[in-house]
Design a protein around this motif. Structure first.
Motif, PDB file in Angstrom:
ATOM      1  N   ILE A 225       0.854  -1.192   0.000  1.00 20.52           N
ATOM      2  CA  ILE A 225       0.000   0.000   0.000  1.00 20.52           C
ATOM      3  C   ILE A 225       0.887   1.239   0.000  1.00 20.52           C
ATOM      4  O   ILE A 225       1.768   1.378   0.863  1.00 20.52           O
ATOM      5  N   GLN A 226       0.646   2.138  -0.941  1.00 23.02           N
ATOM      6  CA  GLN A 226       1.391   3.389  -1.048  1.00 23.02           C
ATOM      7  C   GLN A 226       0.446   4.549  -0.769  1.00 23.02           C
ATOM      8  O   GLN A 226      -0.544   4.749  -1.467  1.00 23.02           O
ATOM      9  N   LEU A 227       0.746   5.309   0.294  1.00 25.10           N
ATOM     10  CA  LEU A 227      -0.055   6.465   0.687  1.00 25.10           C
ATOM     11  C   LEU A 227       0.730   7.720   0.349  1.00 25.10           C
ATOM     12  O   LEU A 227       1.834   7.939   0.884  1.00 25.10           O
ATOM     13  N   LEU A 228       0.174   8.538  -0.536  1.00 26.00           N
ATOM     14  CA  LEU A 228       0.801   9.797  -0.910  1.00 26.00           C
ATOM     15  C   LEU A 228       0.206  10.914  -0.069  1.00 26.00           C
ATOM     16  O   LEU A 228      -1.019  10.993   0.113  1.00 26.00           O
ATOM     17  N   GLU A 229       1.060  11.799   0.453  1.00 25.10           N
ATOM     18  CA  GLU A 229       0.599  12.870   1.332  1.00 25.10           C
ATOM     19  C   GLU A 229      -0.219  13.882   0.533  1.00 25.10           C
ATOM     20  O   GLU A 229       0.061  14.175  -0.639  1.00 25.10           O
ATOM     21  N   ALA A 230      -1.245  14.409   1.199  1.00 25.45           N
ATOM     22  CA  ALA A 230      -2.123  15.391   0.538  1.00 25.45           C
ATOM     23  C   ALA A 230      -1.372  16.678   0.257  1.00 25.45           C
ATOM     24  O   ALA A 230      -0.473  17.086   1.007  1.00 25.45           O
ATOM     25  N   THR A 231      -1.746  17.353  -0.864  1.00 31.30           N
ATOM     26  CA  THR A 231      -1.126  18.615  -1.262  1.00 31.30           C
ATOM     27  C   THR A 231      -2.112  19.758  -1.050  1.00 31.30           C
ATOM     28  O   THR A 231      -3.261  19.557  -0.625  1.00 31.30           O
ATOM     29  N   GLU A 232      -1.666  20.982  -1.408  1.00 32.31           N
ATOM     30  CA  GLU A 232      -2.540  22.135  -1.242  1.00 32.31           C
ATOM     31  C   GLU A 232      -3.714  22.092  -2.209  1.00 32.31           C
ATOM     32  O   GLU A 232      -4.818  22.515  -1.890  1.00 32.31           O
ATOM     33  N   THR A 233      -3.493  21.563  -3.413  1.00 32.27           N
ATOM     34  CA  THR A 233      -4.576  21.508  -4.420  1.00 32.27           C
ATOM     35  C   THR A 233      -5.520  20.342  -4.175  1.00 32.27           C
ATOM     36  O   THR A 233      -6.690  20.416  -4.493  1.00 32.27           O
ATOM     37  N   ASP A 234      -4.990  19.237  -3.598  1.00 30.73           N
ATOM     38  CA  ASP A 234      -5.811  18.043  -3.377  1.00 30.73           C
ATOM     39  C   ASP A 234      -5.735  17.691  -1.892  1.00 30.73           C
ATOM     40  O   ASP A 234      -4.674  17.324  -1.376  1.00 30.73           O
ATOM     41  N   ASP A 235      -6.892  17.825  -1.213  1.00 33.63           N
ATOM     42  CA  ASP A 235      -6.912  17.562   0.231  1.00 33.63           C
ATOM     43  C   ASP A 235      -6.900  16.074   0.557  1.00 33.63           C
ATOM     44  O   ASP A 235      -6.536  15.684   1.660  1.00 33.63           O
ATOM     45  N   GLU A 236      -7.328  15.250  -0.374  1.00 34.88           N
ATOM     46  CA  GLU A 236      -7.396  13.816  -0.114  1.00 34.88           C
ATOM     47  C   GLU A 236      -6.047  13.159  -0.394  1.00 34.88           C
ATOM     48  O   GLU A 236      -5.323  13.559  -1.309  1.00 34.88           O
ATOM     49  N   MET A 237      -5.751  12.129   0.377  1.00 34.97           N
ATOM     50  CA  MET A 237      -4.492  11.389   0.216  1.00 34.97           C
ATOM     51  C   MET A 237      -4.624  10.371  -0.903  1.00 34.97           C
ATOM     52  O   MET A 237      -5.647   9.693  -1.037  1.00 34.97           O
ATOM     53  N   GLY A 238      -3.552  10.253  -1.736  1.00 35.06           N
ATOM     54  CA  GLY A 238      -3.542   9.237  -2.771  1.00 35.06           C
ATOM     55  C   GLY A 238      -3.231   7.868  -2.188  1.00 35.06           C
ATOM     56  O   GLY A 238      -2.345   7.721  -1.340  1.00 35.06           O
ATOM     57  N   LEU A 239      -3.975   6.849  -2.633  1.00 31.93           N
ATOM     58  CA  LEU A 239      -3.835   5.512  -2.069  1.00 31.93           C
ATOM     59  C   LEU A 239      -3.752   4.509  -3.212  1.00 31.93           C
ATOM     60  O   LEU A 239      -4.685   4.420  -4.032  1.00 31.93           O
ATOM     61  N   LYS A 240      -2.633   3.773  -3.307  1.00 36.75           N
ATOM     62  CA  LYS A 240      -2.443   2.748  -4.329  1.00 36.75           C
ATOM     63  C   LYS A 240      -2.184   1.415  -3.647  1.00 36.75           C
ATOM     64  O   LYS A 240      -1.374   1.325  -2.725  1.00 36.75           O
ATOM     65  N   CYS A 241      -2.874   0.381  -4.114  1.00 38.53           N
ATOM     66  CA  CYS A 241      -2.764  -0.959  -3.529  1.00 38.53           C
ATOM     67  C   CYS A 241      -2.317  -1.935  -4.616  1.00 38.53           C
ATOM     68  O   CYS A 241      -2.955  -2.021  -5.684  1.00 38.53           O
ATOM     69  N   ILE A 242      -1.265  -2.679  -4.332  1.00 41.19           N
ATOM     70  CA  ILE A 242      -0.733  -3.680  -5.266  1.00 41.19           C
ATOM     71  C   ILE A 242      -0.708  -5.018  -4.541  1.00 41.19           C
ATOM     72  O   ILE A 242      -0.147  -5.146  -3.452  1.00 41.19           O
ATOM     73  N   GLU A 243      -1.312  -6.043  -5.168  1.00 43.29           N
ATOM     74  CA  GLU A 243      -1.454  -7.361  -4.556  1.00 43.29           C
ATOM     75  C   GLU A 243      -0.377  -8.304  -5.099  1.00 43.29           C
ATOM     76  O   GLU A 243      -0.100  -8.326  -6.297  1.00 43.29           O
ATOM     77  N   TYR A 244       0.208  -9.082  -4.178  1.00 44.55           N
ATOM     78  CA  TYR A 244       1.154 -10.157  -4.522  1.00 44.55           C
ATOM     79  C   TYR A 244       0.558 -11.464  -3.984  1.00 44.55           C
ATOM     80  O   TYR A 244       0.402 -11.626  -2.767  1.00 44.55           O
ATOM     81  N   ALA A 245       0.198 -12.374  -4.909  1.00 41.65           N
ATOM     82  CA  ALA A 245      -0.418 -13.638  -4.469  1.00 41.65           C
ATOM     83  C   ALA A 245       0.521 -14.427  -3.573  1.00 41.65           C
ATOM     84  O   ALA A 245       0.086 -15.084  -2.626  1.00 41.65           O
ATOM     85  N   TYR A 246       1.829 -14.367  -3.846  1.00 42.94           N
ATOM     86  CA  TYR A 246       2.857 -15.017  -3.031  1.00 42.94           C
ATOM     87  C   TYR A 246       4.170 -14.297  -3.319  1.00 42.94           C
ATOM     88  O   TYR A 246       4.282 -13.587  -4.326  1.00 42.94           O
ATOM     89  N   PRO A 247       5.175 -14.411  -2.470  1.00 43.61           N
ATOM     90  CA  PRO A 247       6.454 -13.718  -2.710  1.00 43.61           C
ATOM     91  C   PRO A 247       7.060 -14.119  -4.049  1.00 43.61           C
ATOM     92  O   PRO A 247       7.267 -15.306  -4.326  1.00 43.61           O
ATOM     93  N   GLY A 248       7.322 -13.123  -4.901  1.00 41.64           N
ATOM     94  CA  GLY A 248       7.887 -13.372  -6.220  1.00 41.64           C
ATOM     95  C   GLY A 248       6.863 -13.452  -7.325  1.00 41.64           C
ATOM     96  O   GLY A 248       7.237 -13.534  -8.509  1.00 41.64           O
ATOM     97  N   ALA A 249       5.562 -13.418  -6.988  1.00 41.99           N
ATOM     98  CA  ALA A 249       4.525 -13.497  -8.021  1.00 41.99           C
ATOM     99  C   ALA A 249       4.364 -12.138  -8.698  1.00 41.99           C
ATOM    100  O   ALA A 249       4.843 -11.107  -8.224  1.00 41.99           O
ATOM    101  N   SER A 250       3.672 -12.148  -9.839  1.00 37.79           N
ATOM    102  CA  SER A 250       3.435 -10.905 -10.580  1.00 37.79           C
ATOM    103  C   SER A 250       2.477 -10.018  -9.791  1.00 37.79           C
ATOM    104  O   SER A 250       1.540 -10.507  -9.162  1.00 37.79           O
TER     105      SER A 250
END
Length: 416
Positions: free
Chosen positions: A282-307
């Protein structure tokens, strides 16, 4: 003669036994003993439970009766120390001196000295002993009653009163500040610790009619749900970020919530002992002056080393498999029977028994005779050793016998 010897031995043993008994009686008559009596009592004259009374750390011992009386019998002359082994009350120690009786005075002298506690002044007391408890042991601290002083000793009340005092006196203190000090106050307040929240938090302070606003670090909330392929209920499972930096447990429907997560890159793990779930970066980007909401990106790994695979928020994580801690029991199969090494050996033996006679039929007479000789040699170890020894030494007699037998066999074959 044997009868006389046995009678003499018997009489001699009887005489020795009688002499020993007379000597013990004489010794007992010379040593005098006495009896020590006494009573334990409480200050309020209430009944005391059965208590052990000892002399010299257990050399003489007894227990008190219902009224507290005790008796110690057959005490030898000397100096003795009497102790009361009570778990509820404190009694004095008594030093007892017994003087041995003389020819002029048949009675033993008895002196008793009481010590209220070790190191206290001694005091002579009469016999029989009357020992009164000095105090009662207190194993638990008595419960204190209600008091106004205990209320003001409470640290929570002191902190509350201090906070109320600050709220009351702070505006008056601010009025006495000049303009430069008033401008510096908002930056000081911004550096003070504040409670985290889920959106950008603003602190507004009115200083002399002017409003100043400062923004602190923002946090967010991560939500999700764990589910099984058959949509059955899952036991309460721990969900962690960054190996325990943030942690929570799932609810009955598998939902979970992680509060006050700071910006950055986090790794979400599901600590399940029964099912295998994916790891989520999970990557949380800090909110800026133009955008009050925080950016949130989620990347799933089925197992270590998987795509990797991007997934939306709130997270929906489905179990990939169930852990098998025990090997499943196999059912009946004909293939497992033929894999048995004992069965393979048995079938091989039966095959030899069946095919060996047919193989013997295809042999000629000379090969059959050689086979019979080898079997005879195997049945008789001495013949086998002698034949081997003859082959190793090249005995001429043995070679002659072989040649004679070979010639006779050749003649027989020609005649036939």
């Amino acid at each position: 003669m044997t009868i006389l010897r046995s009678l003499l031995c018997h009489l001699l043993l009887l005489a020795i036994h009688q002499w020993q008994s007379e000597s013990t009686l004489v010794g007992a008559a010379t040593t005098t003993t006495t009896t020590i009596r006494g009573r334990l009592r409480l200050p309020d004259d209430s009944l005391l439970n059965s208590t052990q009374v000892m002399l010299n750390d257990g050399e003489y011992s007894t227990y008190t009766q219902r009224d507290g009386a005790f008796v110690l019998y057959n005490v030898l002359p000397g100096v003795h120390l009497l102790d009361v082994q009570s778990h509820t009350h404190l009694f004095s120690q008594v030093k007892i001196q017994l003087l041995e009786a003389t020819e002029t005075d048949d009675e033993m002298g008895l002196k008793c000295i009481e010590y209220a506690y070790p190191g206290a002044s001694k005091q002579a007391i009469p016999h029989p002993l009357i020992l009164t408890a000095h105090a009662q042991y207190q194993y638990f601290e008595p419960r204190q009653g209600f008091s106004i002083g205990t209320i003001f000793k409470n640290p929570m009340l002191i902190m509350m009163l201090f906070s109320v005092g600050l709220m009351f006196f702070m505006p008056k203190m601010m009025e006495n500040l000049d303009d430069e000090q008033k401008e510096q106050m908002p930056s000081i307040v911004a550096l003070s610790p504040s409670a985290p929240c889920n959106s950008s938090m603003a602190i507004q302070i009115d200083v002399g009619g002017a409003a100043t606003t400062t923004t602190t670090t923002t946090t967010t909330t991560i939500r999700g749900r764990l589910r099984l392929p058959d949509d059955s209920l899952l036991n309460s499972t721990q969900v962690m970020l960054n190996d325990g930096e943030y942690s929570t447990y799932t609810q009955r429907d598998g939902a979970f919530v992680l509060y006050n997560v700071l910006p950055g890159v986090h790794l979400l793990d599901v600590q399940s002992h029964t099912h295998l779930f994916s790891q989520v970066k999970i990557q949380l980007l800090e909110a800026t002056e133009t955008d009050d909401e925080m950016g949130l990106k989620c990347i799933e790994y089925a197992y270590p080393g998987a795509s990797k695979q991007a997934i939306p928020h709130p997270l929906i994580l489905t179990a990939h498999a169930q852990y098998q801690y025990f090997e499943p029991r196999q059912g009946f199969s004909i293939g497992t029977i033929f894999k048995n090494p004992m069965l393979i050996m048995m079938l091989f033996s039966v095959g030899l028994m069946f095919f060996m006679p047919k193989m013997m039929e295809n042999l000629d007479d000379e090969q059959k005779e050689q086979m019979q000789k080898q079997m005879e040699l195997q049945s008789d170890p001495t013949k086998m050793l002698s034949s081997l020894w003859g082959d190793m030494t090249n005995d001429p007699e043995a070679e002659a016998k072989k040649s004679i037998k070979g010639g006779s066999k050749a003649r027989r074959s020609k005649r036939e």
